[in-house]
Write a protein that holds these residues in place. Structure first.
Motif, PDB file in Angstrom:
ATOM      1  N   TYR A  23       2.517   1.457   1.968  1.00 14.41           N
ATOM      2  CA  TYR A  23       2.204   0.463   0.941  1.00 14.41           C
ATOM      3  C   TYR A  23       1.335   0.993  -0.195  1.00 14.41           C
TER       4      TYR A  23
ATOM      5  N   GLU B 104       3.534  -9.660   0.070  1.00 14.66           N
ATOM      6  CA  GLU B 104       3.726 -10.325   1.352  1.00 14.66           C
ATOM      7  C   GLU B 104       5.177 -10.807   1.413  1.00 14.66           C
TER       8      GLU B 104
ATOM      9  N   GLN C 111      12.578 -11.889   6.617  1.00 20.90           N
ATOM     10  CA  GLN C 111      11.168 -11.507   6.667  1.00 20.90           C
ATOM     11  C   GLN C 111      10.866 -10.193   5.969  1.00 20.90           C
ATOM     12  N   CYS C 112      11.870  -9.347   5.769  1.00 23.26           N
ATOM     13  CA  CYS C 112      11.557  -7.985   5.303  1.00 23.26           C
ATOM     14  C   CYS C 112      11.710  -7.782   3.799  1.00 23.26           C
TER      15      CYS C 112
ATOM     16  N   THR D 259       5.270   2.177   6.415  1.00 26.51           N
ATOM     17  CA  THR D 259       3.878   1.781   6.162  1.00 26.51           C
ATOM     18  C   THR D 259       3.286   2.526   4.982  1.00 26.51           C
TER      19      THR D 259
ATOM     20  N   ASN E 154       7.576  -8.579   2.022  1.00 24.83           N
ATOM     21  CA  ASN E 154       8.340  -7.337   1.874  1.00 24.83           C
ATOM     22  C   ASN E 154       7.739  -6.327   2.834  1.00 24.83           C
ATOM     23  N   LEU E 155       8.547  -5.864   3.750  1.00 30.79           N
ATOM     24  CA  LEU E 155       8.053  -4.938   4.759  1.00 30.79           C
ATOM     25  C   LEU E 155       8.545  -3.525   4.492  1.00 30.79           C
ATOM     26  N   CYS E 156       7.615  -2.573   4.623  1.00 33.78           N
ATOM     27  CA  CYS E 156       7.930  -1.153   4.583  1.00 33.78           C
ATOM     28  C   CYS E 156       7.636  -0.610   5.976  1.00 33.78           C
ATOM     29  N   ARG E 157       8.668  -0.228   6.665  1.00 31.26           N
ATOM     30  CA  ARG E 157       8.458   0.260   8.036  1.00 31.26           C
ATOM     31  C   ARG E 157       7.867   1.650   8.055  1.00 31.26           C
TER      32      ARG E 157
ATOM     33  N   CYS F  33      13.603   0.212   2.137  1.00 31.38           N
ATOM     34  CA  CYS F  33      13.013  -0.994   1.564  1.00 31.38           C
ATOM     35  C   CYS F  33      12.928  -0.939   0.047  1.00 31.38           C
TER      36      CYS F  33
END
Length: 180
Positions: free
Chosen positions: A144, A135, A43-44, A142, A137-140, A106
């Motif tokens: 973006y 979508e 998911q990430c 945040t 690709n997650l940046c923890r 990330c």
């Protein structure tokens, strides 16, 4: 099972267990630790690599499935300048310049996703398209906004870069990001 790959331009032949994930081969066998494992659930996007020019989450594919393929990791993007010094890929340089790095975890997956976005949409890709296509690709952290700015700048730089400076994947290998 024997698997033959070209990884970052070097031919590799490895014996791997049939259930070995590509990300594990890259990190554990080849020491290419720039490819991160973030979620183990695909998911990430931290494990994105290019396989024959297409961004793929390397935690979703077995090493034996990519037998014969060309794999590019984050380590394979930078090149050497004429003096032998490291020269970042335009997308990597854009991440540095536009503070798209955040904590950095990330970043390799984001850079690879950025390359995929440019290959699919070209160097004039809009910020809205970039945000949509990130979508998966997650940046923890945040962060973006800076990541989108970095990809937009990297795309423009790739569009104006001399041939051969836009990455190791073939230019005709525009494909879709594989989201599992």
């Amino acid at each position: 099972m024997q698997t033959r790959l070209t990884i970052n331009g070097e031919a590799q032949t490895r014996e791997v267990a049939p259930a070995t994930l590509l990300v594990d081969l890259l990190r554990d066998e080849l020491g290419l630790t720039g490819t991160h494992i973030g979620c183990d659930t695909s998911q990430c996007g931290a494990c994105n690599v290019l396989i024959d020019g297409k961004a793929v989450k390397s935690c979703t594919i077995l090493a034996v499935q990519v037998d014969g393929a060309a794999v590019t990791t984050i380590e394979g993007l930078a090149t050497k300048d004429q003096d032998g010094g490291d020269m970042l890929h335009p997308m990597q340089a854009a991440f540095r310049e536009h503070h798209g790095l955040q904590c950095g975890f990330c970043t390799p997956g984001m850079v690879m996703a950025g390359l995929e976005i440019v290959r699919r949409h070209g160097p004039a890709v809009s910020a809205e398209t970039i945000a949509h296509d990130l979508e998966g690709n997650l940046c923890r952290c945040t962060g973006y906004m800076n990541i989108v700015k970095a990809i937009e700048a990297g795309a423009r730089a790739m569009g104006s870069a001399p041939t051969g400076a836009i990455g190791s994947a073939p230019s005709g290998a525009i494909g879709e990001t594989v989201h599992a």
